[in-house]
Design a protein around this motif. Structure first.
Motif, short mmCIF file in Angstrom:
data_model
loop_
_atom_site.label_atom_id
_atom_site.label_comp_id
_atom_site.label_asym_id
_atom_site.label_seq_id
_atom_site.Cartn_x
_atom_site.Cartn_y
_atom_site.Cartn_z
N GLY B 102 30.78 16.82 -7.22
CA GLY B 102 29.82 15.72 -7.12
C GLY B 102 30.23 14.73 -6.04
O GLY B 102 29.40 14.21 -5.30
N ALA B 103 31.55 14.48 -5.96
CA ALA B 103 32.05 13.55 -4.95
C ALA B 103 31.76 14.07 -3.55
O ALA B 103 31.38 13.31 -2.65
CB ALA B 103 33.55 13.34 -5.14
N VAL B 104 31.92 15.38 -3.37
CA VAL B 104 31.63 15.97 -2.05
C VAL B 104 30.15 15.77 -1.73
O VAL B 104 29.78 15.33 -0.64
CB VAL B 104 31.96 17.48 -2.02
CG1 VAL B 104 31.54 18.08 -0.69
CG2 VAL B 104 33.44 17.70 -2.25
N ARG B 105 29.31 16.10 -2.69
CA ARG B 105 27.86 15.98 -2.47
C ARG B 105 27.47 14.55 -2.08
O ARG B 105 26.69 14.32 -1.17
CB ARG B 105 27.09 16.34 -3.74
CG ARG B 105 27.09 17.81 -4.04
CD ARG B 105 25.72 18.28 -4.47
NE ARG B 105 25.16 19.14 -3.45
CZ ARG B 105 23.94 19.69 -3.51
NH1 ARG B 105 23.18 19.48 -4.57
NH2 ARG B 105 23.50 20.44 -2.54
N ARG B 106 28.05 13.60 -2.79
CA ARG B 106 27.71 12.20 -2.49
C ARG B 106 28.22 11.80 -1.11
O ARG B 106 27.58 11.05 -0.39
CB ARG B 106 28.29 11.27 -3.57
CG ARG B 106 27.44 11.21 -4.83
CD ARG B 106 27.91 10.11 -5.77
NE ARG B 106 29.30 10.30 -6.19
CZ ARG B 106 29.67 11.13 -7.16
NH1 ARG B 106 28.77 11.85 -7.81
NH2 ARG B 106 30.95 11.27 -7.47
#
Lengths: 138, 138
Positions: B102-106
């Motif tokens: 999720g952190a990567v996506r954000r």
DNA sequence: TATTGTTATACTCTATAACTATA
DNA sequence: TATAGTTATAGAGTATAACAATA
């Protein structure tokens, strides 16, 4: 995100994945890695100092040293100290390097293949949209 | 090649270069390499066997072994032997892995940023053109 | 003292070949 | 014997830190 935007994001991912894979294969045909082919491509438009190459390729100078050393060992590029400032090394592509670079370009059929799927009007449309998406005026 | 096609080829190159660089940075924000982030992304849609991962990532099985081993060592994925065929290992993303993904996506703002530069009509247009360019019906 | 480039080192990605375990 | 995955190994890409040569 709207449904259209979602689909578009996925299409971008797929496009980039296919593009990268095709470039890797084209470089490999000429016995190069993608990074080496990319460096050669930059030099085909004129010589560069090591530092300039690092900036253009967005990587560390020590990385450029290694890439250039490998290409030089194969006779594809040449390092010449700048006569005005002997700290600087100017790197230029050799005739052999130019041949190899040509082989990569010919093997990299992806862009012309894909662009050929569009009418000229669609090409103009896509160009305008990509220009917009890159933050430049179309 | 026409002038439009030439410009378009250059725009594609620039777009892909920027996209790749942005993905690298986004992965790095989460302490991952691009390859690791990509693997995690695939697992986020469901578990996979090692062999399936190799196919989807277009790389050798021995490479997947290493990628998975590193992610497993950090608790981001888990390997579970298939009960029906104990040669097969099913790999799944852990809750921690899901957080990191999720952190990567954000952090990967590139697509939404760029898509946001277009009106919804232009988004539809671009989607159609990318579909056509990918050999699918729009 | 500041800049350009290299060297030493370390880590990751990637593939090939040989191997183990299971079917 | 064939298949899924791992291990051993090697080469390349990449960065950081320390260094040499030149300005």
């Amino acid at each position: 995100m709207t449904e259209v935007a979602d689909a578009l994001a996925q299409q971008m991912w797929d496009f980039v994945f296919a593009y990268d894979a095709a470039y890797d294969r084209a470089a490999q045909v000429a016995g190069l890695s993608a990074a080496q082919a990319c460096l050669l491509e930059h030099l085909s438009r004129g010589s560069r100092s090591m530092g300039e190459l690092a900036l253009e390729l967005s990587c560390d100078a020590s990385n450029v040293t290694q890439l250039v050393s490998r290409l030089e060992a194969r006779g594809l590029v040449a390092r010449v100290p700048d006569p005005d400032d002997r700290r600087i090394k100017r790197v230029s592509i050799t005739p052999t390097g130019r041949d190899v670079r040509g082989a990569v370009r010919r093997a990299f059929e992806f862009p012309s293949e894909r662009i050929g799927m569009l009418t000229e009007q669609e090409q103009r449309q896509l160009s305008g949209l990509l220009g917009k998406v890159s933050g430049r005026a179309s």
